[in-house]
Design an enzyme around this catalytic site. Structure first.
Site, mmCIF file in Angstrom:
data_model
loop_
_atom_site.group_PDB
_atom_site.id
_atom_site.type_symbol
_atom_site.label_atom_id
_atom_site.label_comp_id
_atom_site.label_asym_id
_atom_site.label_seq_id
_atom_site.Cartn_x
_atom_site.Cartn_y
_atom_site.Cartn_z
ATOM 1 C CG HIS A 137 0.146 6.248 -0.583
ATOM 2 N ND1 HIS A 137 -0.859 6.996 -1.150
ATOM 3 C CD2 HIS A 137 -0.448 5.549 0.435
ATOM 4 C CE1 HIS A 137 -2.012 6.750 -0.511
ATOM 5 N NE2 HIS A 137 -1.782 5.879 0.452
ATOM 6 C CD GLU B 250 -5.540 6.084 0.598
ATOM 7 O OE1 GLU B 250 -4.564 6.590 1.178
ATOM 8 O OE2 GLU B 250 -5.768 4.860 0.644
ATOM 9 C CG HIS C 260 -1.824 1.166 1.343
ATOM 10 N ND1 HIS C 260 -3.125 1.140 0.920
ATOM 11 C CD2 HIS C 260 -1.621 2.421 1.815
ATOM 12 C CE1 HIS C 260 -3.683 2.320 1.120
ATOM 13 N NE2 HIS C 260 -2.799 3.122 1.671
ATOM 14 C CD GLU C 261 1.411 3.544 3.733
ATOM 15 O OE1 GLU C 261 1.544 4.644 3.168
ATOM 16 O OE2 GLU C 261 0.378 3.231 4.369
HETATM 17 ZN ZN ZN Z 1 -3.151 5.193 1.919
#
Ligand code: ZN
Length: 503
Positions: free
Chosen positions: A270, A296, A266-267
């Site tokens: 980003h 997101e 997830h990170e």
């Molecule tokens: Zn996030």
């Protein structure tokens, strides 16, 4: 180059320097700073925020901005400069109406409010946090009232601060459609999920080995270690100073392998976004991701759409088994895939599965609406929270710590933020169907070839920073604005196939 813009640029560089200093402070507070430093550090943060305010809100900047906004000057600007002027106007209006002293008091207060929330969370007692939360809500209402025009609704302004074009009118429809389509699916899938044995995930997994695997995984997905570092914090997050200094964190639990793996993916999603904003835009006021929702969408695209797919793990799973042969030798790829996609209602948002996740957002959206339409007393919020969890997910949190106190957002004043997570999921699904129609998406994943997928995102989304908003990016890419229908289709198709629903 336009002379007026050149003058403005000098101011913008100072504003940027204060932004970066505050970002660095925030990174430190969340990763390294000792617990008791907060009351002392918050004073410095207050002073730095005040300097930021003064660099932004002053007569010189205002005059330069007004001059650049005249047709004559505006037309001579290039497209980056135009976007900078537009964004500066938005930022300027966002804080210029707040008196300097109040802005400084607020910056100090919000750092303290977060530590009040932390303590209340530790003691599992919402009542301890009520006074700070009330004060925070009052601050928000007051600040919005300074810049709101007659008919505008406070909550709409808060929502649009995070995602342009998504007010209550749009989001009410967005969430209603999701509720209607997914409530029956949640029931079906959680019934099927009851029989899934995931005990493999809760054996002992050496933390050092988890760290090494997660680091490899981030690199595999495209994290550039010359432009980024990975730290640790209670809640994983991403921050950045420029496209050459992007920082993510992870957290590790010896008895939960998945937690760190999916946080890492997830990170990294980003981070890849920030690392690929073009050099022309980085360290300017438009040098970050287009919006919270768009950001997101990228983290969730990697975490869920790629990271929870069969094709992705066909290449990656053997490497995970090689790292943990003892624990995983009897777990087949299919069992692992069912395990990571198990879906059941749970009280904590950040641990929720892909399917039930949106209901955590719907609950927060509905409560925020009540708060800013003055339809609820702050003292009663914990009760309202638990009632909504019962209504939508059929569960009641055991205590406030895993209930209303679970998220940091309200403590820091981030009202209106949550819905951008749901918008992000919807964007990710829409992009996914488009990409599948123009490239051998699954084939790339099976081959362990992430590059064409990442490069597509780089060139169609990441490089633009905030030069375009969400709907402009989507329209330029696929000639269509955001539609929640793709997200609903994705959920239905995925879970029907995975859990043989309808059989
Ligand atoms: Zn996030």
């Amino acid at each position: 180059m336009n002379k007026t813009f050149n003058k403005l640029k000098e101011h913008l560089e100072i504003i940027q320097a204060f932004t970066e200093a505050l970002t660095l402070y925030d990174w430190d507070l969340q990763t390294q700073a000792p617990k008791e430093s907060m009351d002392y550090n918050s004073k410095t943060i207050g002073i730095l925020s005040n300097e930021y305010y003064k660099a932004l809100v002053n007569l010189k900047v205002r005059r330069l901005l007004e001059k650049l906004e005249t047709d004559k000057e505006f037309e001579t600007l290039d497209s980056n400069e135009k976007a900078i002027v537009r964004k500066l106007r938005k930022t300027y209006n966002g804080i210029a109406f707040i008196p300097q002293q109040e802005y400084r008091e607020f910056s100090e207060f919000s750092a303290k409010s977060v530590s009040k929330w932390e303590k209340a969370k530790e003691n599992k007692d919402f009542n301890e946090f009520v006074p700070a939360l009330k004060e925070m809500i009052d601050y928000k209402k007051k600040f919005i009232s300074y810049r709101k025009s007659g008919r505008q609704k406070i909550y709409d302004i808060l929502l649009e601060d995070y995602e342009e074009g998504f007010k209550m009118q749009e989001l009410d429809i967005f969430f209603e459609k999701i509720k209607e389509a997914l409530i029956p699916l949640v029931k079906q899938v959680s019934e099927k999920s009851k029989t899934i044995d995931k005990s493999y995930n809760h054996q002992k997994y050496d933390i050092q080995k988890q760290k090494e695997f997660c680091k490899w995984l981030s690199g595999y997905l495209g994290f550039n270690f010359n432009r980024g570092i990975i730290g640790e914090s209670t809640h994983p997050f991403t921050t950045n100073l420029s496209n050459h200094d992007v920082r993510i964190t992870n957290h590790f639990n010896q008895e939960n392998l998945e937690s760190a793996i999916f946080s890492a993916i997830h990170e990294t999603g980003h981070a890849i976004y920030e690392m690929n904003v073009s050099d022309e835009l980085t360290q300017t006021i438009i040098g970050g991701g287009a919006s919270c929702g768009m950001h997101e969408s990228q983290s969730r695209f990697f975490e869920n759409i790629i990271g929870k797919s069969h094709a992705f793990w066909e290449y990656v799973y053997p490497k995970l088994v090689a790292t943990f042969p003892e624990q995983l030798k009897d777990v087949s790829l299919d069992e692992f895939l069912i395990g990571i996609n198990k879906s059941a209602p749970s009280p904590v948002r950040i641990e929720a599965d892909e399917l039930t996740y949106t209901f955590h957002i719907i609950i927060r959206y509905e409560i925020e609406k009540m708060i800013f339409q003055n339809k609820v007393k702050v003292e009663n919020l914990s009760k309202v929270w638990n009632k909504k969890y019962k209504e939508y997910l059929g569960i009641i949190p055991e205590n406030d710590s895993e209930g209303i106190l679970q998220d940091i957002h309200w403590a820091g004043g981030d009202f209106g933020y949550f819905s951008s997570y749901a918008i992000g999921n919807a964007i990710a699904a829409q992009i996914y169907y488009y990409m599948k129609s123009i490239m051998p998406f699954d084939e790339y994943l099976r081959q362990g070839n992430i590059t064409p997928i990442r490069e597509f995102l780089n060139s169609n989304i990441h490089q633009y920073g905030m030069k375009k908003n969400t709907n402009e990016i989507l329209k330029d890419l696929m000639n269509e604005e955001l539609s929640v229908d793709y997200f609903i289709r994705y959920m239905r198709e995925k879970y029907t196939k995975l859990f043989n629903l309808g059989e």
